[in-house]
Design a protein around this motif. Structure first.
Motif, short mmCIF file in Angstrom:
data_model
loop_
_atom_site.label_atom_id
_atom_site.label_comp_id
_atom_site.label_asym_id
_atom_site.label_seq_id
_atom_site.Cartn_x
_atom_site.Cartn_y
_atom_site.Cartn_z
N ALA A 191 0.75 -0.74 0.02
CA ALA A 191 -0.15 0.12 0.02
C ALA A 191 0.99 1.46 -0.31
O ALA A 191 1.62 1.15 0.03
CB ALA A 191 -1.12 0.20 1.35
N ALA A 192 0.48 2.31 0.05
CA ALA A 192 0.94 3.57 -0.59
C ALA A 192 -0.32 4.29 0.92
O ALA A 192 -1.56 3.50 0.59
CB ALA A 192 1.10 4.51 -1.84
N HIS A 193 0.23 5.47 0.78
CA HIS A 193 -0.81 6.72 1.31
C HIS A 193 -0.12 7.88 1.29
O HIS A 193 0.72 8.04 1.51
CB HIS A 193 -0.71 5.67 3.21
N ILE A 194 -0.66 8.37 2.06
CA ILE A 194 -0.97 10.28 2.25
C ILE A 194 -1.39 11.44 3.37
O ILE A 194 -2.70 10.31 4.10
CB ILE A 194 -1.69 11.02 1.07
N LEU A 195 0.09 11.66 4.27
CA LEU A 195 -0.41 11.53 5.80
C LEU A 195 -0.72 12.91 5.62
O LEU A 195 0.70 14.49 5.95
CB LEU A 195 0.11 10.95 6.49
N ALA A 214 0.61 9.15 -6.21
CA ALA A 214 2.66 9.39 -6.21
C ALA A 214 2.78 10.89 -6.68
O ALA A 214 3.52 11.18 -5.31
CB ALA A 214 2.81 8.31 -6.65
N GLU A 215 2.71 11.73 -7.19
CA GLU A 215 2.48 13.50 -7.35
C GLU A 215 1.47 14.13 -6.02
O GLU A 215 2.99 14.88 -5.42
CB GLU A 215 2.11 14.04 -8.73
N VAL A 216 0.47 14.04 -5.17
CA VAL A 216 0.09 13.97 -4.49
C VAL A 216 0.94 13.57 -3.22
O VAL A 216 0.86 14.93 -2.41
CB VAL A 216 -1.24 14.29 -4.72
N ALA A 217 1.50 12.43 -3.20
CA ALA A 217 2.05 12.62 -1.88
C ALA A 217 3.53 12.89 -1.54
O ALA A 217 4.04 13.32 -0.60
CB ALA A 217 2.08 10.77 -2.20
N LYS A 218 3.89 12.97 -2.74
CA LYS A 218 5.36 13.66 -2.81
C LYS A 218 5.36 14.98 -2.25
O LYS A 218 5.61 15.21 -1.57
CB LYS A 218 6.23 13.38 -4.28
N ALA A 219 3.96 15.97 -2.71
CA ALA A 219 3.74 17.04 -2.21
C ALA A 219 3.32 17.37 -1.17
O ALA A 219 4.20 18.77 0.00
CB ALA A 219 3.08 17.63 -3.59
N LYS A 220 2.26 16.76 -1.03
CA LYS A 220 1.46 16.72 0.82
C LYS A 220 1.82 16.19 1.57
O LYS A 220 1.32 16.23 3.13
CB LYS A 220 0.19 16.99 0.15
N SER A 221 2.17 14.61 1.48
CA SER A 221 2.30 14.03 2.70
C SER A 221 3.19 14.47 3.86
O SER A 221 4.37 14.74 3.40
CB SER A 221 2.53 12.87 2.52
N MET A 222 3.27 13.77 5.29
CA MET A 222 3.86 14.26 6.07
C MET A 222 5.05 13.43 6.66
O MET A 222 5.93 13.00 7.14
CB MET A 222 3.24 14.63 7.45
N GLY A 246 6.51 8.52 -2.56
CA GLY A 246 5.26 8.57 -3.18
C GLY A 246 4.27 7.89 -2.73
O GLY A 246 2.63 7.86 -2.93
N GLY A 247 4.49 7.87 -1.60
CA GLY A 247 4.05 7.19 -0.55
C GLY A 247 4.10 5.86 -0.37
O GLY A 247 3.28 5.18 0.40
#
Length: 93
Positions: free
Chosen positions: A7-11, A32-40, A47-48
């Motif tokens: 799995a991948a995730h965005i936090l 993956a792009e959103v994860a790179k930009a926004k995930s903590m 990419g999460g």
């Protein structure tokens, strides 16, 4: 029964932010792009991507959500002690 998921995730910090990012992904933005930009999470660099994990390796709320998704599916925002996650299951076995 699924014993492992990849799995991948965005936090993020807030439920509102998580729902906003989920909307963006569901309307064409790359996870993956959103994860790179926004995930903590440190996994943001990948990419999460969290790789493969089995049961009892993640906090309960995260595990429950991840193991209830089919490959390719996204979770609704999931709250844990770390913040709000959007989870995407890549593979399961």
């Amino acid at each position: 029964m699924v014993s492992k998921v990849h799995a991948a995730h965005i936090l993020v910090k807030t439920e509102q932010e998580a729902f906003g990012l989920l909307y963006d992904i569901n309307h064409g933005k790359d996870f993956a792009e959103v994860a790179k930009a926004k995930s903590m999470c440190p996994s943001a660099k990948q990419g999460g991507d969290l790789g493969w994990f089995g049961r009892n390796m993640m906090v309960k709320e995260f595990e429950t959500a991840a193991f209830n998704l089919k490959p390719g599916e996204l979770s609704k925002p999931v709250k844990t002690q770390f913040g709000w996650h959007i989870i995407k299951v890549i593979e399961a076995k």
